[in-house]
Scaffold this motif. Structure first.
Motif, mmCIF file in Angstrom:
data_model
loop_
_atom_site.group_PDB
_atom_site.id
_atom_site.type_symbol
_atom_site.label_atom_id
_atom_site.label_comp_id
_atom_site.label_asym_id
_atom_site.label_seq_id
_atom_site.Cartn_x
_atom_site.Cartn_y
_atom_site.Cartn_z
ATOM 1 N N THR A 1 -3.457 8.451 10.626
ATOM 2 C CA THR A 1 -3.215 8.649 9.198
ATOM 3 C C THR A 1 -3.876 7.553 8.367
ATOM 4 O O THR A 1 -3.921 6.392 8.764
ATOM 5 N N ILE A 2 -4.373 7.949 7.202
ATOM 6 C CA ILE A 2 -4.983 7.060 6.216
ATOM 7 C C ILE A 2 -4.364 7.379 4.866
ATOM 8 O O ILE A 2 -4.217 8.547 4.500
ATOM 9 N N SER A 3 -4.007 6.347 4.092
ATOM 10 C CA SER A 3 -3.427 6.578 2.768
ATOM 11 C C SER A 3 -4.433 6.197 1.696
ATOM 12 O O SER A 3 -5.131 5.189 1.813
ATOM 13 N N ASP B 1 6.483 5.467 -1.416
ATOM 14 C CA ASP B 1 7.869 5.201 -1.028
ATOM 15 C C ASP B 1 8.316 6.082 0.127
ATOM 16 O O ASP B 1 9.137 5.666 0.956
ATOM 17 N N ALA B 2 7.752 7.294 0.207
ATOM 18 C CA ALA B 2 8.207 8.257 1.214
ATOM 19 C C ALA B 2 7.465 8.135 2.542
ATOM 20 O O ALA B 2 8.045 8.359 3.605
ATOM 21 N N GLU B 3 6.173 7.802 2.502
ATOM 22 C CA GLU B 3 5.352 7.816 3.718
ATOM 23 C C GLU B 3 4.462 6.578 3.793
ATOM 24 O O GLU B 3 3.940 6.118 2.780
ATOM 25 N N GLN B 4 4.283 6.076 5.021
ATOM 26 C CA GLN B 4 3.345 4.991 5.265
ATOM 27 C C GLN B 4 2.297 5.440 6.267
ATOM 28 O O GLN B 4 2.616 6.118 7.250
ATOM 29 N N ALA B 5 1.056 5.050 6.020
ATOM 30 C CA ALA B 5 -0.034 5.367 6.937
ATOM 31 C C ALA B 5 -0.180 4.262 7.989
ATOM 32 O O ALA B 5 0.497 3.232 7.952
ATOM 33 N N TYR B 6 -1.080 4.489 8.923
ATOM 34 C CA TYR B 6 -1.262 3.596 10.078
ATOM 35 C C TYR B 6 -1.455 2.148 9.663
ATOM 36 O O TYR B 6 -0.766 1.251 10.147
ATOM 37 N N ASP C 1 0.855 -3.821 7.600
ATOM 38 C CA ASP C 1 0.865 -4.808 6.509
ATOM 39 C C ASP C 1 -0.497 -5.044 5.870
ATOM 40 O O ASP C 1 -0.696 -6.063 5.198
ATOM 41 N N TRP C 2 -1.441 -4.125 6.064
ATOM 42 C CA TRP C 2 -2.668 -4.199 5.293
ATOM 43 C C TRP C 2 -2.392 -3.683 3.888
ATOM 44 O O TRP C 2 -1.379 -3.031 3.639
ATOM 45 N N ALA C 3 -3.274 -3.975 2.955
ATOM 46 C CA ALA C 3 -3.053 -3.652 1.552
ATOM 47 C C ALA C 3 -2.937 -2.143 1.340
ATOM 48 O O ALA C 3 -3.522 -1.340 2.080
ATOM 49 N N VAL C 4 -2.183 -1.766 0.318
ATOM 50 C CA VAL C 4 -2.023 -0.363 -0.041
ATOM 51 C C VAL C 4 -3.223 0.119 -0.848
ATOM 52 O O VAL C 4 -3.769 1.193 -0.608
ATOM 53 N N ASP C 5 -3.632 -0.667 -1.818
ATOM 54 C CA ASP C 5 -4.770 -0.335 -2.679
ATOM 55 C C ASP C 5 -5.804 -1.436 -2.493
ATOM 56 O O ASP C 5 -5.535 -2.596 -2.799
#
Length: 333
Positions: A147-149, A206-211, A216-220
């Motif tokens: 998964t990738i966000s 808030d609902a889902e986290q990617a790999y 703990d890598w950055a979200v954006d």
């Protein structure tokens, strides 16, 4: 003539005959790069065989394009599943975009420039209906469950975010995500470049986290303004006289305004820029240096079109990409 009637490139990958449509929107003619004149500078367009690869795969997926599908679900008006032919029949565009990996150290090799053929990501999402969505995240899943966000806003803010099906005039190579992958200019690959993509889920952070988010890598993670010296090589030897210092600089989605070179800690000197492709593409540069015998230290820095200067503060790739200026040592004989 419809897209399905405009096939121009075919190949046999994964045991299946496939073809790429002529782009509905063609990219402009590609300029000649500085590498034709100055040896050692990275080619303006990276050949597919030389394009960097960074992913979590020990073995590369083999995907049957006839059974492959892309599903758009989650907080959408209706779940939609598209085949490869469905995608190819949509509006397709050619775009020149540089990709960069967040794991790239200062002066590192993990970036490349290519001409991508793809379907605008916003068009793909529109098939499922997102006008009333409360999502802020695109959660992409590949054929093996990776998964990738990606922030939803980057699919809607006008940048050329794509579901890519072609690379440099050919179907995507297996190692680069055949039969389809996401390409988003301006974001590091770990938050945008899902390869072998098979599902797009609209959800919230808030609902889902990617790999990578779970690690703990950055979200954006917007790509940082950077530059690299390609020639001379670090710790190399060159003869006294005219020496070409050259390389590349990148500020995806903003564009490069100038590059400067510093020799032995003296004042910054302006380099000459190579041809402009797009603001989403890297820029070649060079400087002619009258080099004298001895050991020397050469550094470079870039300025983007917003006037931002490349940071001299050194950081590691974790959690949102490296920063700092590359400085090499070399000997002139």
């Amino acid at each position: 003539m419809g897209a399905l009637g405009r096939w121009v490139t075919s190949a046999r990958l994964g045991g299946t005959d496939i073809a790429l449509p002529v782009a509905t929107e063609r990219a402009p003619a590609f300029p000649q790069g500085l590498e034709a004149t100055y040896d050692g500078i990275s080619p303006l367009r990276t050949p597919n065989a030389d394009f960097y690869r960074v992913d979590t795969r020990l073995t590369v997926p083999v995907v049957d394009v006839d059974s492959w599908t892309l599903t758009i679900d989650g907080d959408v008006d209706q779940e939609v599943t598209l085949t490869f032919d469905d995608l190819a029949a949509m509006r397709t565009v050619e775009r020149d975009i540089t990709l960069t990996c967040v794991s790239n150290e200062v002066g590192g090799p993990y970036l490349g420039g290519a001409r991508w053929l793809g379907i605008p990501l916003a068009d793909v999402l529109a098939r499922a209906g997102i006008d009333s969505t409360g999502a802020d995240q695109i959660l992409s899943t590949d054929v093996d469950g990776m998964t990738i966000s990606t922030p939803l806003q980057v699919a809607l803010d006008g940048r050329d975010a794509l579901i890519a099906i072609g690379m440099n005039g050919e179907p995507l190579p297996r190692v680069h995500g055949f039969p389809a992958r996401m390409v988003v200019p301006g974001l590091y690959g770990f938050v945008s470049a899902c390869k072998w993509i098979t599902r797009i889920t609209l959800t919230t952070y808030d609902a889902e986290q990617a790999y990578w988010t779970e690690r703990d890598w950055a979200v954006d993670a917007p790509i940082k303004l950077s530059s690299r010296i390609d020639t001379p090589r670090p710790l190399s030897e060159s003869s006294a006289g005219k020496v070409i210092v050259g390389g590349i600089a990148w500020a995806q989605h903003v564009g490069i305004e100038k590059v400067e070179v510093r020799i032995d800690g003296e004042a910054w000197r302006p380099a000459t820029l190579g041809p402009q492709v797009t603001d989403d593409y890297w820029r070649q540069w060079f400087l002619e240096w009258d080099a004298t015998p001895g050991q020397h230290f050469v550094a470079c820095r870039a300025t983007n079109k917003d006037g931002d200067v490349q940071s001299a503060v050194r950081t590691t790739p974790f959690p949102e990409g490296s920063s700092g200026l590359q400085e090499i040592a070399l000997t002139i004989t």
